[in-house]
Write a protein that holds these residues in place. Structure first.
Motif, short mmCIF file in Angstrom:
data_model
loop_
_atom_site.label_atom_id
_atom_site.label_comp_id
_atom_site.label_asym_id
_atom_site.label_seq_id
_atom_site.Cartn_x
_atom_site.Cartn_y
_atom_site.Cartn_z
N TYR A 65 0.77 -1.24 0.00
CA TYR A 65 0.00 0.00 0.00
C TYR A 65 0.80 1.29 0.00
CZ TYR A 65 -3.95 -3.02 0.64
OH TYR A 65 -4.89 -3.99 0.44
N ARG A 88 2.74 2.69 -2.19
CA ARG A 88 2.61 3.47 -3.44
C ARG A 88 1.22 4.11 -3.58
NH1 ARG A 88 4.31 1.42 -9.45
NH2 ARG A 88 3.75 3.36 -10.43
N ARG A 89 0.21 3.37 -3.21
CA ARG A 89 -1.16 3.91 -3.30
C ARG A 89 -1.38 5.06 -2.33
NH1 ARG A 89 -4.84 -1.53 -3.43
NH2 ARG A 89 -3.55 -2.63 -4.94
N PHE A 149 0.96 6.94 -1.06
CA PHE A 149 1.76 8.07 -1.55
C PHE A 149 1.02 8.81 -2.66
CE2 PHE A 149 4.64 10.01 -4.59
CZ PHE A 149 5.31 10.89 -3.77
N GLY A 150 0.46 8.08 -3.61
CA GLY A 150 -0.28 8.71 -4.71
C GLY A 150 -1.44 9.56 -4.20
N TYR A 151 -2.15 9.03 -3.23
CA TYR A 151 -3.27 9.76 -2.64
C TYR A 151 -2.78 11.04 -1.96
CZ TYR A 151 -7.06 10.72 0.67
OH TYR A 151 -8.04 11.33 1.42
N CYS A 152 -1.73 10.90 -1.16
CA CYS A 152 -1.20 12.06 -0.44
C CYS A 152 -0.64 13.09 -1.41
CB CYS A 152 -0.13 11.63 0.56
SG CYS A 152 -0.76 10.65 1.92
N TYR A 153 0.06 12.63 -2.42
CA TYR A 153 0.66 13.56 -3.38
C TYR A 153 -0.43 14.34 -4.13
CZ TYR A 153 3.28 15.56 -7.17
OH TYR A 153 3.83 16.46 -8.06
N ARG A 154 -1.50 13.68 -4.49
CA ARG A 154 -2.60 14.38 -5.18
C ARG A 154 -3.22 15.46 -4.31
NH1 ARG A 154 -3.56 9.24 -6.93
NH2 ARG A 154 -5.27 8.89 -5.48
N ALA A 160 6.04 16.29 -3.26
CA ALA A 160 6.49 14.91 -3.07
C ALA A 160 7.14 14.69 -1.71
CB ALA A 160 7.44 14.51 -4.19
N ALA A 164 4.48 14.81 0.95
CA ALA A 164 3.62 13.63 0.80
C ALA A 164 4.32 12.40 1.38
CB ALA A 164 3.26 13.41 -0.66
N GLU A 165 5.61 12.26 1.12
CA GLU A 165 6.35 11.11 1.67
C GLU A 165 6.41 11.18 3.19
OE1 GLU A 165 7.80 7.56 1.83
OE2 GLU A 165 7.33 8.42 -0.13
#
Length: 129
Positions: free
Chosen positions: A26, A28-29, A31-36, A41, A44-45
């Motif tokens: 999870y 990557r998913r 991270f993608g949600y947080c980054y959006r 970046a 988000a990380e």
């Protein structure tokens, strides 16, 4: 690949490898949600790491292992909300540190306007005055 509920049950029992598997599934998913949501970046990380730390600390409280995905993203959502609620740190300049070597654009504009007003006032009078 085993389903989430079995891996979550193992993690609840203290199996660190199981939690590592959930992290791998999870990260990557999340991270993608947080980054959006954050559009940065690095931040988000940081939030993703906080999400997984909180998940690890409270995995024993999960009521339904089948809902791990939803539970994890609820933690992510709350961490994002916390991020937006935090006051942003302002960079304060030391008073003795002036950004401009000369007058600021505003000061230059004010000076130009003042000169124009003085000149206009002088032009209204007779030359002998």
């Amino acid at each position: 690949m085993t389903d989430d509920s079995e891996v979550v049950r193992r993690a609840v029992m203290g199996d660190s490898e199981a939690f590592g598997e959930l992290y791998g599934r999870y990260h990557r998913r999340v991270f993608g949600y947080c980054y959006r949501m954050i559009l940065d970046a690095a931040q988000a990380e940081d939030i993703v790491q906080s999400v997984f730390v909180k998940a690890l600390e409270s995995i024993r409280t999960i009521e339904n292992p089948n809902s791990f995905y939803s539970w994890l993203f609820a933690i992510a959502r709350n961490e994002i909300y916390s991020h937006f609620r935090k006051p942003k740190m302002a960079v304060a300049l030391c008073p003795e540190e002036d950004v401009w070597d000369v007058d600021t654009p505003h000061e230059q504009y004010v000076r130009k306007e003042m000169l124009a007003m003085v000149e206009e006032g002088l032009n209204r009078h007779k030359p002998e005055y």
